[in-house]
Design a protein around this motif. Structure first.
Motif, PDB file in Angstrom:
ATOM      1  N   GLY A 222       0.810  -1.212   0.000  1.00  0.00           N
ATOM      2  CA  GLY A 222       0.000   0.000   0.000  1.00  0.00           C
ATOM      3  C   GLY A 222       0.846   1.265   0.000  1.00  0.00           C
ATOM      4  O   GLY A 222       0.562   2.224  -0.728  1.00  0.00           O
ATOM      5  N   ASP A 223       1.922   1.293   0.811  1.00  0.00           N
ATOM      6  CA  ASP A 223       2.800   2.466   0.856  1.00  0.00           C
ATOM      7  C   ASP A 223       3.456   2.719  -0.496  1.00  0.00           C
ATOM      8  O   ASP A 223       3.553   3.874  -0.953  1.00  0.00           O
ATOM      9  CB  ASP A 223       3.868   2.284   1.933  1.00  0.00           C
ATOM     10  CG  ASP A 223       3.297   2.301   3.344  1.00  0.00           C
ATOM     11  OD1 ASP A 223       2.136   2.747   3.497  1.00  0.00           O
ATOM     12  OD2 ASP A 223       3.991   1.857   4.277  1.00  0.00           O
ATOM     13  N   TYR A 224       3.906   1.626  -1.133  1.00  0.00           N
ATOM     14  CA  TYR A 224       4.597   1.797  -2.415  1.00  0.00           C
ATOM     15  C   TYR A 224       3.645   2.336  -3.485  1.00  0.00           C
ATOM     16  O   TYR A 224       3.997   3.252  -4.240  1.00  0.00           O
ATOM     17  CB  TYR A 224       5.194   0.463  -2.875  1.00  0.00           C
ATOM     18  CG  TYR A 224       5.904   0.563  -4.209  1.00  0.00           C
ATOM     19  CD1 TYR A 224       7.187   1.069  -4.290  1.00  0.00           C
ATOM     20  CD2 TYR A 224       5.269   0.183  -5.384  1.00  0.00           C
ATOM     21  CE1 TYR A 224       7.842   1.186  -5.510  1.00  0.00           C
ATOM     22  CE2 TYR A 224       5.899   0.297  -6.600  1.00  0.00           C
ATOM     23  CZ  TYR A 224       7.181   0.798  -6.658  1.00  0.00           C
ATOM     24  OH  TYR A 224       7.819   0.924  -7.879  1.00  0.00           O
ATOM     25  N   THR A 225       2.447   1.776  -3.551  1.00  0.00           N
ATOM     26  CA  THR A 225       1.511   2.236  -4.578  1.00  0.00           C
ATOM     27  C   THR A 225       1.070   3.677  -4.322  1.00  0.00           C
ATOM     28  O   THR A 225       0.821   4.432  -5.264  1.00  0.00           O
ATOM     29  CB  THR A 225       0.268   1.318  -4.633  1.00  0.00           C
ATOM     30  OG1 THR A 225      -0.337   1.249  -3.334  1.00  0.00           O
ATOM     31  CG2 THR A 225       0.646  -0.087  -5.076  1.00  0.00           C
ATOM     32  N   ALA A 226       0.977   4.070  -3.048  1.00  0.00           N
ATOM     33  CA  ALA A 226       0.587   5.444  -2.737  1.00  0.00           C
ATOM     34  C   ALA A 226       1.663   6.442  -3.169  1.00  0.00           C
ATOM     35  O   ALA A 226       1.360   7.560  -3.603  1.00  0.00           O
ATOM     36  CB  ALA A 226       0.311   5.579  -1.244  1.00  0.00           C
ATOM     37  N   GLU A 227       2.936   6.037  -3.070  1.00  0.00           N
ATOM     38  CA  GLU A 227       4.051   6.941  -3.387  1.00  0.00           C
ATOM     39  C   GLU A 227       4.445   6.920  -4.861  1.00  0.00           C
ATOM     40  O   GLU A 227       5.241   7.752  -5.291  1.00  0.00           O
ATOM     41  CB  GLU A 227       5.253   6.577  -2.529  1.00  0.00           C
ATOM     42  CG  GLU A 227       5.040   6.762  -1.025  1.00  0.00           C
ATOM     43  CD  GLU A 227       6.159   6.154  -0.205  1.00  0.00           C
ATOM     44  OE1 GLU A 227       7.112   5.612  -0.826  1.00  0.00           O
ATOM     45  OE2 GLU A 227       6.076   6.217   1.046  1.00  0.00           O
ATOM     46  N   ASN A 228       3.938   5.967  -5.630  1.00  0.00           N
ATOM     47  CA  ASN A 228       4.392   5.815  -7.016  1.00  0.00           C
ATOM     48  C   ASN A 228       3.234   5.759  -8.003  1.00  0.00           C
ATOM     49  O   ASN A 228       3.282   4.997  -8.982  1.00  0.00           O
ATOM     50  CB  ASN A 228       5.252   4.544  -7.148  1.00  0.00           C
ATOM     51  CG  ASN A 228       6.558   4.642  -6.387  1.00  0.00           C
ATOM     52  OD1 ASN A 228       7.567   5.112  -6.908  1.00  0.00           O
ATOM     53  ND2 ASN A 228       6.556   4.164  -5.140  1.00  0.00           N
ATOM     54  N   ILE A 229       2.202   6.545  -7.765  1.00  0.00           N
ATOM     55  CA  ILE A 229       1.078   6.600  -8.697  1.00  0.00           C
ATOM     56  C   ILE A 229       1.571   7.140 -10.045  1.00  0.00           C
ATOM     57  O   ILE A 229       2.282   8.135 -10.110  1.00  0.00           O
ATOM     58  CB  ILE A 229      -0.047   7.486  -8.131  1.00  0.00           C
ATOM     59  CG1 ILE A 229      -0.644   6.840  -6.870  1.00  0.00           C
ATOM     60  CG2 ILE A 229      -1.134   7.715  -9.179  1.00  0.00           C
ATOM     61  CD1 ILE A 229      -1.680   7.697  -6.168  1.00  0.00           C
ATOM     62  N   GLY A 230       1.206   6.441 -11.111  1.00  0.00           N
ATOM     63  CA  GLY A 230       1.650   6.817 -12.452  1.00  0.00           C
ATOM     64  C   GLY A 230       2.894   6.091 -12.914  1.00  0.00           C
ATOM     65  O   GLY A 230       3.272   6.182 -14.092  1.00  0.00           O
ATOM     66  N   SER A 231       3.545   5.337 -12.022  1.00  0.00           N
ATOM     67  CA  SER A 231       4.759   4.590 -12.381  1.00  0.00           C
ATOM     68  C   SER A 231       4.400   3.113 -12.577  1.00  0.00           C
ATOM     69  O   SER A 231       3.519   2.580 -11.901  1.00  0.00           O
ATOM     70  CB  SER A 231       5.807   4.718 -11.281  1.00  0.00           C
ATOM     71  OG  SER A 231       6.157   6.064 -11.076  1.00  0.00           O
ATOM     72  N   PRO A 232       5.113   2.433 -13.479  1.00  0.00           N
ATOM     73  CA  PRO A 232       4.848   0.999 -13.660  1.00  0.00           C
ATOM     74  C   PRO A 232       5.568   0.169 -12.596  1.00  0.00           C
ATOM     75  O   PRO A 232       6.588   0.589 -12.050  1.00  0.00           O
ATOM     76  CB  PRO A 232       5.408   0.718 -15.049  1.00  0.00           C
ATOM     77  CG  PRO A 232       6.516   1.710 -15.209  1.00  0.00           C
ATOM     78  CD  PRO A 232       6.097   2.942 -14.461  1.00  0.00           C
ATOM     79  N   PHE A 233       5.015  -0.974 -12.308  1.00  0.00           N
ATOM     80  CA  PHE A 233       5.718  -1.946 -11.472  1.00  0.00           C
ATOM     81  C   PHE A 233       5.461  -3.324 -12.058  1.00  0.00           C
ATOM     82  O   PHE A 233       4.452  -3.557 -12.729  1.00  0.00           O
ATOM     83  CB  PHE A 233       5.273  -1.855 -10.004  1.00  0.00           C
ATOM     84  CG  PHE A 233       3.938  -2.480  -9.719  1.00  0.00           C
ATOM     85  CD1 PHE A 233       3.840  -3.702  -9.076  1.00  0.00           C
ATOM     86  CD2 PHE A 233       2.760  -1.841 -10.095  1.00  0.00           C
ATOM     87  CE1 PHE A 233       2.616  -4.267  -8.812  1.00  0.00           C
ATOM     88  CE2 PHE A 233       1.523  -2.402  -9.828  1.00  0.00           C
ATOM     89  CZ  PHE A 233       1.444  -3.620  -9.184  1.00  0.00           C
ATOM     90  N   ALA A 234       6.396  -4.230 -11.833  1.00  0.00           N
ATOM     91  CA  ALA A 234       6.341  -5.537 -12.490  1.00  0.00           C
ATOM     92  C   ALA A 234       5.927  -6.625 -11.507  1.00  0.00           C
ATOM     93  O   ALA A 234       6.379  -6.644 -10.353  1.00  0.00           O
ATOM     94  CB  ALA A 234       7.700  -5.877 -13.086  1.00  0.00           C
ATOM     95  N   ILE A 235       5.054  -7.510 -11.972  1.00  0.00           N
ATOM     96  CA  ILE A 235       4.722  -8.736 -11.234  1.00  0.00           C
ATOM     97  C   ILE A 235       5.566  -9.838 -11.850  1.00  0.00           C
ATOM     98  O   ILE A 235       5.398 -10.184 -13.025  1.00  0.00           O
ATOM     99  CB  ILE A 235       3.225  -9.064 -11.346  1.00  0.00           C
ATOM    100  CG1 ILE A 235       2.376  -7.898 -10.844  1.00  0.00           C
ATOM    101  CG2 ILE A 235       2.898 -10.322 -10.552  1.00  0.00           C
ATOM    102  CD1 ILE A 235       0.887  -8.091 -11.055  1.00  0.00           C
ATOM    103  N   VAL A 236       6.493 -10.379 -11.071  1.00  0.00           N
ATOM    104  CA  VAL A 236       7.492 -11.316 -11.585  1.00  0.00           C
ATOM    105  C   VAL A 236       7.278 -12.684 -10.965  1.00  0.00           C
ATOM    106  O   VAL A 236       7.169 -12.808  -9.736  1.00  0.00           O
ATOM    107  CB  VAL A 236       8.923 -10.811 -11.276  1.00  0.00           C
ATOM    108  CG1 VAL A 236       9.962 -11.783 -11.832  1.00  0.00           C
ATOM    109  CG2 VAL A 236       9.130  -9.418 -11.847  1.00  0.00           C
TER     110      VAL A 236
END
Length: 553
Positions: A311-325
């Protein structure tokens, strides 16, 4: 007087009938096994006409528990795996980098700029631009050390921190390595067991051998390769920040990053930060589902710690991609649209229904903490198992027949009563083995054969004691009663010592030794029951009907 209360008679026959009913499915082994497999498939994957037909092969109101056949009887797969514990050291150092970076970044005015350096697996090297701040840097990094959680490592910390020029070098301490090795082996054993149990395989043997090896034997599986496919997939799920997307597999990743291919898009590669935001170890559940377009997918839920980090990461990085590996392949790389609270989400991809089910199984079972090298693999064909079964049947039949003949020739009608009890004794053993879901191996068959010989010992003691009482001019009824009373202590003493031996074999042994101990111990219990109660009840029923004036034993 020679008599048995009515309630005792009812209880004895009820126990005998219950044991025989529980043992009955083993007479129709293939049919009942197909029924059980079909019922389980219907419960997990839904009903089909074929599955319904197989389920109808055995009445649902009858017991359907079977004696599981071991690897030496049924055939199956054998693997000896070596766990790469060094992989865990490397993963620990990779996951430590963000903490080291943060603690040194807060003291940038003392240590200068910091930069991660290439280093050997299991070692973390961080260069600082101000050599005068080395003492402060070492102090800060040592503050990240935690006590070793193990009996042998009491008082030690998990990190060794040293300076090498203007580089801070971090490694695991020897005490932590020993504790990590132990945890890695135990975790690997548990995860392998859970994965095999998830696919419904019966009674596997999964045990540790030596410092870093695991023995895996699974009856009834098609091949060693199939077994490797079940346990060899690490199912390591991570959520990692995306640095860039590229069509070049040789893209320069930079220190602290890695290049991974896309699972669904050919020729597409992602440059990702190696340190994950959240890992699959923080998953609490994963279930197959469907996405908004009706395609198979997998839903997941994190534990509180993972949910908070996610939750903290998604709140701080809205608009950025992240990978599900998953296992070094990027399943998807969505752009964070909003704060994802609650710690749950969905994994989408080009999955079939079966692939979604398998992925959910692997994720629920957890990630193997380290890779494994398979040092030995064997596929044991069912023909070998059938040969073993036939040999065991022959040995049991020969022993059984010789004991029956001996008892009849030695004790006449009373010998026939003992033979009936012996037959019921075998049925009771199989019924109890079926009820507890025990696994029958060749040593287990040996235990049953030994029980056949031992089962008549109690009757021999009783009959010989009755003979002695008849010589003392006792009447038939009194001789029978005294024969049972005076032989009881000898019967109990002899069988208690054997039971103690069986218990020691079970506690101290493993695998086949335990199989022998189980059948031997159960055989002793059932043989004492049939000798003292079933045989006596048969004799009492005969005596009440015939009222003989003399006995010939």
């Amino acid at each position: 007087m020679l008599q048995i209360d009515t309630w005792k008679r009812v209880l004895i026959w009820a126990l005998v009938v219950a044991g025989l009913v529980l043992a009955a499915p083993n007479l129709f082994y293939s049919r009942v096994e197909s029924h059980n497999d079909a019922v389980k498939a219907i419960e997990t994957s839904g009903s089909t006409p074929e599955r319904e037909a197989e389920a109808a092969q055995w009445p649902s109101w009858l017991p359907s528990d079977l004696v599981n056949l071991g690897l030496d009887l049924r055939g199956g797969a054998h693997l000896l795996a070596e766990v790469r514990v060094a992989d865990v050291y490397a993963a620990r150092m990779e996951s430590l980098w963000p903490d080291v970076r943060d603690v040194l970044r807060d003291a940038r005015d003392e240590v200068g700029t910091i930069r991660l350096q290439d280093s050997a697996p299991g070692t973390l090297r961080v260069r600082i631009s101000n050599p005068d701040g080395m003492a402060r840097a070492l102090e800060l990094v040592r503050g990240l050390a935690q006590p070793v959680v193990s009996l042998t490592g009491a008082g030690a910390t998990d990190l060794q921190v040293a300076g090498d020029g203007n580089e801070v070098v971090v490694t695991l301490s020897e005490a932590e390595k020993q504790a990590t090795d132990e945890r890695t082996l135990q975790q690997s054993l548990e995860i392998i067991r859970r994965r095999i149990d998830e696919v419904g395989t019966r009674e596997p043997t999964i045990q540790r051998q030596g410092a870093d090896r695991i023995l895996i034997e699974v009856p009834g599986i098609g091949s060693a390769e199939e077994l490797k496919n079940i346990i060899g997939t690490t199912a390591q799920l991570t959520f990692q920040p995306v640095v860039s997307r590229s069509g070049n597999a040789n893209e320069s990743a930079g220190v602290g990053n890695e290049v991974l291919p896309s699972m669904d898009e050919d020729g597409v590669y992602y440059v990702l930060e190696q340190a994950p935001v959240v890992t699959g170890e923080e998953l609490t559940d994963a279930q197959p589902t469907y996405d908004q377009n009706g395609r198979p997918a997998v839903s997941f839920r994190f534990n509180p710690g993972g949910a908070r980090k996610f939750g903290d990461y998604t709140a701080e990085n809205i608009g950025s991609p992240f990978a599900i590996v998953l296992d070094d392949e990027v399943i998807s790389a969505p752009v964070i649209q909003s704060h994802i609270a609650g710690g749950s989400g969905i994994i989408t991809g080009d999955f079939s229904v079966e692939e979604a089910n398998n992925l959910a199984v692997l994720l629920r079972a957890g990630a193997l903490p380290a890779g494994m090298d398979f040092l030995e693999e064997r596929t044991i064909g069912p023909q070998l198992g059938q040969d073993s079964i036939e040999a065991g049947k022959l040995a049991t039949a020969v022993a059984f027949a010789m004991v029956l003949v001996f008892m009849f020739l030695s004790y006449g009608l009373f010998g026939l009563f003992a033979n009936v009890a012996l037959i019921l004794n075998i049925g009771l053993i199989m019924g109890i083995l079926s009820m507890i879901g025990a696994t029958l191996t060749l040593p287990g068959i040996a235990g049953i054969v030994l029980t056949v010989g031992m089962a008549v010992d109690a009757n021999v003691l009783i009959f010989e004691r009755i003979r002695e009482e008849l010589k003392s001019a006792r009447g038939p009824a009194r001789a029978i009663e005294l024969g049972y009373e005076k032989a009881l202590s000898a019967i109990v003493d002899a069988n208690i010592t054997t039971i103690i031996t069986a218990i020691i074999l079970y506690v101290m042994g493993s695998g086949p030794v335990r199989g022998f101990a189980i059948t031997l111990g159960l055989g002793i219990v059932t043989s004492v029951f049939t000798a003292i109660w079933v045989t006596r009840l048969l004799i009492v029923m005969w005596f009440e009907r015939r009222r003989p004036k003399t006995l010939e034993i």
